[in-house]
Design a protein around this motif. Sequence first.
Motif, PDB file in Angstrom:
ATOM      1  N   ASP A  97      14.418  24.137  20.196  1.00 35.67           N
ATOM      2  CA  ASP A  97      15.582  24.392  19.346  1.00 35.67           C
ATOM      3  C   ASP A  97      15.244  25.248  18.132  1.00 35.67           C
ATOM      4  OD1 ASP A  97      14.800  22.749  17.099  1.00 35.67           O
ATOM      5  OD2 ASP A  97      15.561  20.970  18.103  1.00 35.67           O
ATOM      6  N   ASN A  98      16.291  25.619  17.414  1.00 40.85           N
ATOM      7  CA  ASN A  98      16.220  26.570  16.308  1.00 40.85           C
ATOM      8  C   ASN A  98      17.221  26.132  15.244  1.00 40.85           C
ATOM      9  OD1 ASN A  98      15.589  29.550  15.391  1.00 40.85           O
ATOM     10  ND2 ASN A  98      17.788  29.354  15.245  1.00 40.85           N
ATOM     11  N   CYS A  99      16.925  26.441  13.973  1.00 44.07           N
ATOM     12  CA  CYS A  99      17.893  26.207  12.895  1.00 44.07           C
ATOM     13  C   CYS A  99      17.931  27.440  12.005  1.00 44.07           C
ATOM     14  CB  CYS A  99      17.510  24.973  12.074  1.00 44.07           C
ATOM     15  SG  CYS A  99      18.696  24.605  10.743  1.00 44.07           S
ATOM     16  N   TYR A 100      19.134  27.878  11.652  1.00 44.27           N
ATOM     17  CA  TYR A 100      19.271  29.074  10.822  1.00 44.27           C
ATOM     18  C   TYR A 100      18.928  28.827   9.354  1.00 44.27           C
ATOM     19  CZ  TYR A 100      21.314  31.812  14.577  1.00 44.27           C
ATOM     20  OH  TYR A 100      21.506  32.507  15.754  1.00 44.27           O
ATOM     21  N   ALA A 101      18.762  27.569   8.941  1.00 43.24           N
ATOM     22  CA  ALA A 101      18.262  27.297   7.587  1.00 43.24           C
ATOM     23  C   ALA A 101      16.756  27.527   7.604  1.00 43.24           C
ATOM     24  CB  ALA A 101      18.600  25.871   7.173  1.00 43.24           C
ATOM     25  N   GLY A 102      16.367  28.766   7.381  1.00 37.91           N
ATOM     26  CA  GLY A 102      14.968  29.147   7.440  1.00 37.91           C
ATOM     27  C   GLY A 102      14.595  29.929   8.681  1.00 37.91           C
ATOM     28  N   PHE A 103      15.520  30.052   9.650  1.00 38.70           N
ATOM     29  CA  PHE A 103      15.203  30.729  10.919  1.00 38.70           C
ATOM     30  C   PHE A 103      13.944  30.106  11.524  1.00 38.70           C
ATOM     31  CE2 PHE A 103      18.469  33.626  10.108  1.00 38.70           C
ATOM     32  CZ  PHE A 103      18.618  34.494  11.176  1.00 38.70           C
ATOM     33  N   VAL A 104      13.966  28.788  11.674  1.00 39.65           N
ATOM     34  CA  VAL A 104      12.778  28.074  12.121  1.00 39.65           C
ATOM     35  C   VAL A 104      13.013  27.333  13.436  1.00 39.65           C
ATOM     36  CG1 VAL A 104      11.737  27.742   9.861  1.00 39.65           C
ATOM     37  CG2 VAL A 104      13.391  26.082  10.686  1.00 39.65           C
ATOM     38  N   HIS A 105      11.920  27.174  14.182  1.00 38.76           N
ATOM     39  CA  HIS A 105      11.861  26.223  15.280  1.00 38.76           C
ATOM     40  C   HIS A 105      11.371  24.913  14.658  1.00 38.76           C
ATOM     41  CE1 HIS A 105      12.393  29.158  18.580  1.00 38.76           C
ATOM     42  NE2 HIS A 105      11.796  29.985  17.740  1.00 38.76           N
ATOM     43  N   CYS A 138      14.207  18.185   4.723  1.00 43.93           N
ATOM     44  CA  CYS A 138      13.370  18.783   3.678  1.00 43.93           C
ATOM     45  C   CYS A 138      12.926  20.190   4.069  1.00 43.93           C
ATOM     46  CB  CYS A 138      12.169  17.896   3.402  1.00 43.93           C
ATOM     47  SG  CYS A 138      12.567  16.377   2.494  1.00 43.93           S
ATOM     48  N   GLU A 139      12.481  20.355   5.307  1.00 44.71           N
ATOM     49  CA  GLU A 139      12.059  21.690   5.747  1.00 44.71           C
ATOM     50  C   GLU A 139      13.211  22.677   5.690  1.00 44.71           C
ATOM     51  OE1 GLU A 139      10.491  24.011   9.751  1.00 44.71           O
ATOM     52  OE2 GLU A 139      10.015  21.890   9.511  1.00 44.71           O
ATOM     53  N   TYR A 140      14.375  22.268   6.169  1.00 44.37           N
ATOM     54  CA  TYR A 140      15.516  23.182   6.194  1.00 44.37           C
ATOM     55  C   TYR A 140      16.031  23.470   4.784  1.00 44.37           C
ATOM     56  CZ  TYR A 140      15.440  22.062  11.185  1.00 44.37           C
ATOM     57  OH  TYR A 140      15.055  21.889  12.497  1.00 44.37           O
ATOM     58  N   ALA A 141      15.890  22.522   3.858  1.00 42.51           N
ATOM     59  CA  ALA A 141      16.266  22.795   2.467  1.00 42.51           C
ATOM     60  C   ALA A 141      15.384  23.886   1.883  1.00 42.51           C
ATOM     61  CB  ALA A 141      16.165  21.515   1.637  1.00 42.51           C
ATOM     62  N   VAL A 142      14.080  23.826   2.156  1.00 39.40           N
ATOM     63  CA  VAL A 142      13.177  24.878   1.684  1.00 39.40           C
ATOM     64  C   VAL A 142      13.543  26.213   2.325  1.00 39.40           C
ATOM     65  CG1 VAL A 142      10.788  25.667   1.596  1.00 39.40           C
ATOM     66  CG2 VAL A 142      11.314  23.249   1.220  1.00 39.40           C
ATOM     67  N   GLY A 143      13.850  26.192   3.628  1.00 44.33           N
ATOM     68  CA  GLY A 143      14.259  27.413   4.311  1.00 44.33           C
ATOM     69  C   GLY A 143      15.507  28.014   3.702  1.00 44.33           C
ATOM     70  N   ALA A 144      16.471  27.152   3.372  1.00 46.24           N
ATOM     71  CA  ALA A 144      17.709  27.642   2.752  1.00 46.24           C
ATOM     72  C   ALA A 144      17.436  28.194   1.360  1.00 46.24           C
ATOM     73  CB  ALA A 144      18.728  26.508   2.686  1.00 46.24           C
ATOM     74  N   ALA A 145      16.552  27.548   0.609  1.00 47.31           N
ATOM     75  CA  ALA A 145      16.225  28.017  -0.737  1.00 47.31           C
ATOM     76  C   ALA A 145      15.543  29.379  -0.702  1.00 47.31           C
ATOM     77  CB  ALA A 145      15.329  26.996  -1.442  1.00 47.31           C
ATOM     78  N   ALA A 146      14.697  29.578   0.316  1.00 47.69           N
ATOM     79  CA  ALA A 146      13.965  30.849   0.424  1.00 47.69           C
ATOM     80  C   ALA A 146      14.856  31.978   0.916  1.00 47.69           C
ATOM     81  CB  ALA A 146      12.774  30.670   1.358  1.00 47.69           C
ATOM     82  N   GLY A 147      15.832  31.659   1.790  1.00 45.02           N
ATOM     83  CA  GLY A 147      16.739  32.676   2.309  1.00 45.02           C
ATOM     84  C   GLY A 147      16.158  33.450   3.477  1.00 45.02           C
ATOM     85  N   GLN A 148      16.991  34.241   4.127  1.00 43.19           N
ATOM     86  CA  GLN A 148      16.593  34.957   5.332  1.00 43.19           C
ATOM     87  C   GLN A 148      15.570  36.057   5.064  1.00 43.19           C
ATOM     88  OE1 GLN A 148      19.783  36.147   8.010  1.00 43.19           O
ATOM     89  NE2 GLN A 148      18.512  37.761   8.894  1.00 43.19           N
ATOM     90  N   ASP A 149      15.490  36.536   3.829  1.00 44.33           N
ATOM     91  CA  ASP A 149      14.526  37.601   3.541  1.00 44.33           C
ATOM     92  C   ASP A 149      13.105  37.189   3.891  1.00 44.33           C
ATOM     93  OD1 ASP A 149      16.444  39.349   2.731  1.00 44.33           O
ATOM     94  OD2 ASP A 149      16.054  39.153   0.579  1.00 44.33           O
ATOM     95  N   LEU A 150      12.820  35.893   3.797  1.00 43.01           N
ATOM     96  CA  LEU A 150      11.488  35.403   4.140  1.00 43.01           C
ATOM     97  C   LEU A 150      11.140  35.766   5.576  1.00 43.01           C
ATOM     98  CD1 LEU A 150       9.077  33.607   3.169  1.00 43.01           C
ATOM     99  CD2 LEU A 150      10.309  31.667   4.160  1.00 43.01           C
ATOM    100  N   TYR A 151      12.081  35.531   6.480  1.00 44.67           N
ATOM    101  CA  TYR A 151      11.887  35.856   7.895  1.00 44.67           C
ATOM    102  C   TYR A 151      11.875  37.369   8.102  1.00 44.67           C
ATOM    103  CZ  TYR A 151      12.587  35.520  12.975  1.00 44.67           C
ATOM    104  OH  TYR A 151      12.467  35.628  14.345  1.00 44.67           O
TER     105      TYR A 151
END
Length: 467
Positions: A97-105, A138-151
Amino acid sequence: MSLTLRNPSRLLAEWASAVRAADIPDRIRAVAKACVIDTVGVALAAAGTPVAGLARQFAARNVAAGVSEIWGAQARLVAVGAAACNATAAHALDFDDNCYAGFVHGSAVIVPAAIAIAQETGATGADLLTAITVGAECEYAVGAAAGQDLYDKGWWTTGLLGPIGACVAAGHLLKLDARQMRAGIGLAVAGAGGSKSCFATDAKALLAGEASAAGLKWALLAANGASGPDEPFTHRNGFAALHTDGVFDDAAFADLGRSWRLETPGIDIKKFPICLSSHAAVDVVADIRAREGFSADEVASVLCDVPPVVVANLAYAAPFTPREAQFSMEFAIAATLCFGAPGIEHLREDVLASPALRALMARVRMVSGPMWNAERRVAAPEGASITLVLRDGRTFAGYQTHALGTAANPVPPAQLRAKFLSCAEPTLGKPAAQRALQALDDLDAEVPVRDLLNSALTGAQTRIPAE
């Protein structure tokens, strides 16, 4: 934007260490259980892949025996080794699976770490689902805080953020207090990394395994008194300064425990074992093919107009290896036209060498046109606009914002169960796969995880030998 009131690692640690099962709504626990079922299923499907075998062989030679199970094999290792093996398998087919909060698996890293330490410590299934939920949030909150530019910068966010989720989930099961949890998070942030140069190589799956094991390791070290940086996100040499040009949105931490990223933006469950960036295009082509009834030989050209991130992810126009094929729009569309859908059975070098398939791949073209302005990229982050032309001149078009299976376009629960069985049966055998699914269905219970699973994922009928 930097946090102005409180340090984000403290916010995460205080919330994560305090959450209890009753604090998590049933609907969110159901999402977490679906993530477990899907992750275990795709890991079992990949148990026989070369990269999963490499991870098991390395662990057999370098990791101590223990009580944590290796899914699809007979070996049992200490939790860190089991997490590495199972997370590598979970990501080996790019079917997780995948989540768009951080573009992470997220689940492929979090779930193996949590199950491994739950088996080692005697934690219950209910404890496990709570921990997985907390780690994911917690992981997805960090991903959301960082934004898509990280990816977009080229960081592979699964490797970079995954240790945070795995550490928090494991830390919750280890009953870390807020001080210890903060230390674990600091260690996980300071030690993490990963670049998208890993795509289409064994490194991608192996780094998922490393992220899972690392998160668990940091939690264990924190439990034993190790310290980590108190301000890993906002320190002058910390996460935001090094990875996001100082951008770190404090709003992402304001609603922990009140709204849930497992629900919004939600979890994308894959229908096909290829990069999610190709799935919307596959859906459109499959729908046109089914509706119009033409054969693959009749197709003159297929134009896929997609967002820039899709072009960046799908870099292999003429793939020769299964790994490259998983990151190829041309393969995804050609396989859809030839076989109805791209499946595990098509990720083989002999299939890729087929002259008919290669000729069809050459007739597929991917572009990112002017339609993909900022507003549309938000509305359809991995969407696709398709123009398909037949040799007789007939032309068909279609557009899809979100692939079937994504959180915005979910499949029914019955299809998740069917996916699990189709993944698990080749490895476990049909009766054992049914028993494994039942065990996972019963996971949210006050029964130890090791008793609930009771070798269901490594049963006597497993087809993968111990190394």
